[in-house]
Design an enzyme around this catalytic site. Structure first.
Site, PDB file in Angstrom:
ATOM      1  N   GLN A  83      -7.533 -20.269  -9.599  1.00 50.71           N
ATOM      2  CA  GLN A  83      -8.968 -20.291  -9.328  1.00 50.71           C
ATOM      3  C   GLN A  83      -9.709 -21.383 -10.089  1.00 50.71           C
ATOM      4  OE1 GLN A  83     -10.380 -16.305 -10.107  1.00 50.71           O
ATOM      5  NE2 GLN A  83      -9.144 -15.407  -8.467  1.00 50.71           N
ATOM      6  N   HIS A 102     -10.794 -15.963 -12.813  1.00 46.51           N
ATOM      7  CA  HIS A 102     -12.127 -15.473 -13.175  1.00 46.51           C
ATOM      8  C   HIS A 102     -12.851 -16.380 -14.160  1.00 46.51           C
ATOM      9  CE1 HIS A 102     -11.503 -11.014 -11.823  1.00 46.51           C
ATOM     10  NE2 HIS A 102     -11.074 -11.887 -10.932  1.00 46.51           N
ATOM     11  N   GLU A 136     -20.778  -6.215  -6.622  1.00 52.03           N
ATOM     12  CA  GLU A 136     -22.122  -5.817  -7.023  1.00 52.03           C
ATOM     13  C   GLU A 136     -23.176  -6.889  -6.778  1.00 52.03           C
ATOM     14  OE1 GLU A 136     -20.781  -2.872 -10.723  1.00 52.03           O
ATOM     15  OE2 GLU A 136     -22.137  -4.560 -11.082  1.00 52.03           O
ATOM     16  N   TYR A 176     -24.163  -4.445 -18.067  1.00 48.22           N
ATOM     17  CA  TYR A 176     -23.930  -4.030 -16.682  1.00 48.22           C
ATOM     18  C   TYR A 176     -22.614  -3.271 -16.497  1.00 48.22           C
ATOM     19  CZ  TYR A 176     -28.155  -6.531 -15.722  1.00 48.22           C
ATOM     20  OH  TYR A 176     -29.481  -6.904 -15.723  1.00 48.22           O
ATOM     21  N   TYR A 181      -6.476  -3.002  -8.343  1.00 53.71           N
ATOM     22  CA  TYR A 181      -5.788  -3.471  -7.151  1.00 53.71           C
ATOM     23  C   TYR A 181      -4.579  -2.603  -6.825  1.00 53.71           C
ATOM     24  CZ  TYR A 181      -8.698  -7.615  -7.444  1.00 53.71           C
ATOM     25  OH  TYR A 181      -9.778  -8.461  -7.480  1.00 53.71           O
TER      26      TYR A 181
END
Length: 445
Positions: free
Chosen positions: A155, A219, A315, A325, A336
Site C-alpha cells: 500500500q 495502512h 466509518e 474514536y 478478517y
C-alpha cells in the site's frame, strides 16, 4: 333425499361460502407474503417486519420505494447506536448526468489537486510519479522531476498531493508518501516548488514523519488538506498489524491519528495536547484505523473523515480536537478471519469513545472524499462524495446537520476501484481509479 334434508344441506353450504368470503375480504393481509424466508420477502412485508428481512435496519427511514441504499446482507450482528448510523435510505440524482472517461492507461492514481482550472496534479502511487492531467483535452504530461524516493511495496508509494493556499505566488506543492527510515517505514510529508516550466519540483524537503517507524507496508493513511489558517491536517493509519495497531490509542505515537501541523511541519500551537508532557504536540485526534478521506463541510466548517474498518465497520466521522474514536478497542466490524475484535464491543459512547456518524456493513473500503461545494448541480450542494474500493462505486452521502439522511451509489457498473474524488472549480466531479482511469461527471448539456 327428502326435501327438508336438501334444504338444510343448501343452508349450510351457503353459510360456509359466506364465512369464507368474509375471511378473504381483508386486502391488507390476503396479499402479504411471509417474511420467514428473507429471500421471498416483498418490500411491503419487509416494511412490516424489518427484523426478519435482510437489507434493512429497525428504525431506519427508507426511501419511497421501501429500500435502503445498502441491499446486501450484513456480515455482523451489531446494532447501530442510533437509527441513522447505518443503511441510509436510497436516493437518486434527478439531474441528467454525463459521464466521461477523460484519461485511461495510468497506474494507481492515488491523489489529485486542481492547480489551474481543469488542470490537475495527479500522483501515481506505485511509480512515484507526479503528472499533470488536462481535463479539457485528456493530455497527460511527462513525469515531473524531483519527487521523493518512496517505498512502493503493497500500500506504499507516492500518496496524496495538495497545493499551498498561496500557490499562485509560492507555487508550493505538498506530497505525502511512504518513506524508508531507520527501523522501517513512515508516512511522510514533503514540499517543493513547481518550476515555472512545470517540469520539476525544486528544493523538495521532508517536513514531517509520522513516527515511530514500523517494518510493515500497510495502512499509511496519508491524506492532507489545508485549513483556513494555512495549516495542514494529515491523516495516518495505525499500520494494520497486531499489536502495532494498539498504538492508535497511544499519545506518544503518530499512528492512527489526525495530525495538525504548519507548512514547516511544526505542531500547531492550539492543538489539544500541547500542554501534555506525555503526548505528541502534533496530535489532533486519535483512535483511528486507516483514514483515506478528509474534507471540510462547506456550510458548517466541520472536518469530516472516512476511514477503513476491518471486515465491515468502515466509518464516517466528524473530527473534534482531542477526541478518541476508539480503534482498536471498539469497532462495528470483524477481524478478517471473522473473529470478534476485543470480544465484539461495538458501542463507542459506552466505552468513552466517539460514535461514528455513519458506518458501512458490509465493507465499502472508502477512500478519497470531497464535499460538493459548487452550484453546477444544485441538488448535490453540500453532499459528500466518497470513492469506494472493494465496493466499486462512488457513494453520494446526504447530510443534515450531523446526520446521514440518504445515500446513492454512482458508477456501479464500471467495475473500478475509486481511489480519489475531487470537485473542480467549475463543478465537475472527478474520480481517479486504481485501474488508471480518470472520470469526469457533469450535468448533461
Amino acid at each position: 333425499m327428502t326435501k327438508a334434508l336438501w334444504s338444510r344441506l343448501m343452508f349450510f353450504t351457503m353459510l360456509i361460502f359466506v364465512l369464507v368470503l368474509a375471511a378473504c375480504g381483508n386486502d391488507d393481509t390476503s396479499n402479504e407474503e411471509s417474511t420467514d424466508d428473507p429471500d421471498a420477502a416483498t418490500e411491503e412485508s419487509a416494511d412490516e417486519n424489518p427484523e426478519t428481512a435482510e437489507g434493512t435496519e429497525e428504525g431506519v427511514e427508507e426511501s419511497a420505494d421501501g429500500e435502503a441504499a445498502e441491499t446486501e446482507p450484513k456480515v455482523t450482528e451489531f446494532e447501530p447506536a442510533f437509527p441513522e448510523q447505518t443503511r441510509a435510505p436510497a436516493v437518486k440524482t434527478e439531474t441528467e448526468l454525463d459521464v466521461e472517461v477523460v484519461v485511461e492507461g495510468l497506474g494507481v492514481s492515488w491523489g489529485m489537486a486542481e492547480f489551474e482550472p481543469n488542470r490537475l496534479l495527479v500522483t501515481q502511487r506505485d511509480s512515484a510519479e507526479l503528472l499533470i492531467v488536462n481535463l479539457e483535452d485528456g493530455s497527460v504530461s511527462d513525469p515531473i522531476a524531483g519527487t521523493p524516493k518512496v517505498n512502493s511495496e503493497d500500500q506504499g508509494g507516492l500518496l496524496d498531493v495538495t497545493i499551498a493556499p498561496d500557490f499562485d505566488e509560492s507555487r508550493l506543492v505538498f506530497l505525502t508518501f511512504s518513506q524508508d527510515v531507520e527501523g522501517g517505514t513512515v508516512t511522510a510529508v514533503g514540499k517543493g516548488v513547481l518550476s515555472e516550466d512545470e517540469a520539476s519540483l525544486e528544493e523538495f524537503e521532508v517536513i514531517f514523519q509520522a513516527l515511530p517507524a514500523y517494518k510493515g507496508t500497510l495502512h499509511y493513511g496519508g491524506r492532507i488538506i489545508f485549513d483556513d489558517d494555512g495549516n495542514l491536517f494529515l491523516t495516518t493509519g495505525e499500520r494494520s498489524d497486531d499489536p502495532i495497531r494498539e498504538r492508535a490509542q497511544d499519545l506518544d505515537a503518530y499512528l492512527g491519528k489526525v495530525i495538525h501541523i504548519t507548512q514547516d511541519g511544526k505542531p500547531v500551537e492550539t492543538n489539544p495536547f500541547v500542554e501534555d508532557e506525555e503526548a505528541l504536540d502534533g496530535i489532533y485526534s486519535y483512535g483511528h484505523r486507516n483514514i483515506q478521506g478528509i474534507d471540510f463541510h462547506p456550510e458548517t466548517g466541520d472536518l469530516w473523515i472516512v476511514e477503513f474498518g476491518p471486515q465491515a465497520g468502515d466509518e464516517l466521522n466528524i473530527i473534534e480536537p482531542g477526541n478518541n474514536y476508539g480503534w482498536p478497542i471498539v469497532s462495528y466490524g470483524l477481524e478478517y478471519s471473522g473473529e470478534l475484535i476485543n470480544e465484539g464491543i461495538s458501542e463507542h459512547e459506552a466505552q468513552g469513545f466517539i460514535e461514528p456518524r455513519y458506518y458501512w456493513d458490509p465493507t465499502s473500503a472508502p477512500s478519497g472524499s470531497s464535499f460538493y461545494d459548487n452550484n453546477a448541480i444544485p441538488e448535490w450542494e453540500n453532499n459528500l462524495f466518497i470513492g469506494g474500493l472493494v465496493s466499486s462505486y462512488i457513494a453520494r452521502v446526504i447530510i443534515e446537520g450531523d446526520t446521514i439522511v440518504g445515500e446513492e451509489r454512482l458508477l456501479t457498473d464500471e467495475g473500478e476501484r475509486f481511489r480519489d474524488i475531487l470537485v473542480t472549480e467549475d463543478g465537475a466531479l472527478i474520480a481517479a481509479t486504481d485501474g488508471g482511469k480518470i472520470y469526469k461527471i457533469t450535468a448533461a448539456n
